[in-house]
Design an enzyme around this catalytic site. Structure first.
Site, PDB file in Angstrom:
ATOM      1  N   ASP A  68       0.980  -1.163  -0.043  1.00 37.67           N
ATOM      2  CA  ASP A  68       0.139  -0.005  -0.121  1.00 37.67           C
ATOM      3  C   ASP A  68       0.799   1.085  -0.005  1.00 37.67           C
ATOM      4  OD1 ASP A  68      -3.111   0.662   0.109  1.00 37.67           O
ATOM      5  OD2 ASP A  68      -2.308   1.804   1.713  1.00 37.67           O
ATOM      6  N   ARG A 177       9.140   2.585  -3.851  1.00 35.65           N
ATOM      7  CA  ARG A 177       8.464   1.109  -3.989  1.00 35.65           C
ATOM      8  C   ARG A 177       9.698   0.125  -4.141  1.00 35.65           C
ATOM      9  NH1 ARG A 177       5.096   2.267  -7.285  1.00 35.65           N
ATOM     10  NH2 ARG A 177       3.617   2.216  -5.670  1.00 35.65           N
TER      11      ARG A 177
HETATM   12  P1  IMP Z   1      -2.942   1.977  -3.377  1.00 31.67           P
HETATM   13  O1  IMP Z   1      -1.503   1.793  -2.668  1.00 31.67           O
HETATM   14  O2  IMP Z   1      -3.416   1.063  -4.319  1.00 31.67           O
HETATM   15  O3  IMP Z   1      -3.971   2.130  -2.289  1.00 31.67           O
HETATM   16  O4  IMP Z   1      -2.983   3.436  -4.112  1.00 31.67           O
HETATM   17  C1  IMP Z   1      -2.299   4.501  -3.787  1.00 31.67           C
HETATM   18  C2  IMP Z   1      -2.507   5.404  -4.804  1.00 31.67           C
HETATM   19  O5  IMP Z   1      -1.196   6.376  -4.784  1.00 31.67           O
HETATM   20  C3  IMP Z   1      -2.358   5.052  -6.408  1.00 31.67           C
HETATM   21  O6  IMP Z   1      -3.795   4.981  -6.936  1.00 31.67           O
HETATM   22  C4  IMP Z   1      -1.697   6.221  -7.002  1.00 31.67           C
HETATM   23  O7  IMP Z   1      -2.624   7.017  -7.387  1.00 31.67           O
HETATM   24  C5  IMP Z   1      -0.860   6.698  -5.946  1.00 31.67           C
HETATM   25  N1  IMP Z   1       0.572   6.082  -6.139  1.00 31.67           N
HETATM   26  C6  IMP Z   1       0.994   4.876  -5.607  1.00 31.67           C
HETATM   27  N2  IMP Z   1       2.268   4.612  -6.023  1.00 31.67           N
HETATM   28  C7  IMP Z   1       2.629   5.791  -6.843  1.00 31.67           C
HETATM   29  C8  IMP Z   1       3.911   5.918  -7.444  1.00 31.67           C
HETATM   30  O8  IMP Z   1       4.755   5.419  -7.487  1.00 31.67           O
HETATM   31  N3  IMP Z   1       3.734   7.211  -8.142  1.00 31.67           N
HETATM   32  C9  IMP Z   1       2.716   8.107  -8.198  1.00 31.67           C
HETATM   33  N4  IMP Z   1       1.611   7.626  -7.631  1.00 31.67           N
HETATM   34  C10 IMP Z   1       1.445   6.757  -6.685  1.00 31.67           C
END
Ligand code: IMP
Length: 193
Positions: A68, A177
């Site tokens: 996440d 990440r």
């Molecule tokens: P989740 O981790 O799936 O809840 O999503 C988190 C949100 O953060 C995603 O939908 C993206 O909009 C944003 N996000 C996650 N990782 C990245 C990244 O590496 N770059 C830019 N936005 C990110």
């Protein structure tokens, strides 16, 4: 070694595959025929990461990992944070979310922010978590077309470019990440010897 990555996000999948060692086969939700959404009902990145990994591991009775991620912006009280995916509403697009950040930050001088990723590895009822954080700045407008999410408005510290102006390899040199995945990969090496 074969590992299930509990994500439907093709961008995350591509990034993780690009940094995984060749002997690590990363399998996605699509590959195992999982359709639908994983639960994400908590108020912290750590809990949501754990929830996704635990749900999938129990459903398929196998080890798996989930992640996440949130973007934490100081001048707007840590928003969008755990709500990064749905900041501008339940079905918000990446563009809607970016627009909301830019408009909320209009006129604000303090642009400091950080991306935080928490990977949870869940296996046989036990779990471990690995956190990667990248500090940076939010731009005043979009720059670049690569990547996804908030990439066009985030400049990691030590770079002059946003994530969206970078190639995948360049992003990996700074990426939150990748930092969390490297810790996870080291852990896998330790437990497989
Ligand atoms: P989740 O981790 O799936 O809840 O999503 C988190 C949100 O953060 C995603 O939908 C993206 O909009 C944003 N996000 C996650 N990782 C990245 C990244 O590496 N770059 C830019 N936005 C990110």
């Amino acid at each position: 070694m074969k590992l299930i990555f509990a994500t439907s996000n093709q961008h995350k999948l591509q990034e993780v595959k690009s940094v995984a060692a060749a002997d690590l086969e990363i399998v996605s939700l699509k590959d195992i025929g999982f359709v639908g959404e994983l639960p994400e009902t908590h108020e912290t990145i750590e809990e949501n990461s754990l929830e996704k990994a635990e749900y999938l591991s129990k459903k398929y009775n196998t080890a798996c990992f989930a992640e996440d991620t949130g973007l934490i912006i100081d001048s707007i009280n840590g928003e969008p944070g755990v709500y990064s995916a749905r900041y501008a509403g339940e079905n918000a697009s990446f563009e809607d979310n970016v627009n909301k950040v830019l408009s909320k930050m209009e006129g604000l001088e303090d642009r400091t922010a950080r991306f935080k990723t928490v990977i949870t590895y869940y296996s046989q009822g036990n779990y471990v978590q690995f956190t990667g954080i990248t500090e940076g700045q939010i731009t005043r407008e979009r720059m670049g077309n690569s990547g996804f999410g908030y990439d066009p408005i985030f400049i990691p510290s030590g770079s002059a470019k946003t994530y969206a102006e970078m190639t995948l390899d360049e992003k990996n040199a700074f990426s939150h990440r990748k930092k969390s995945f490297d810790l996870f990969a080291n852990h896998l090496k330790l437990i497989s010897v």
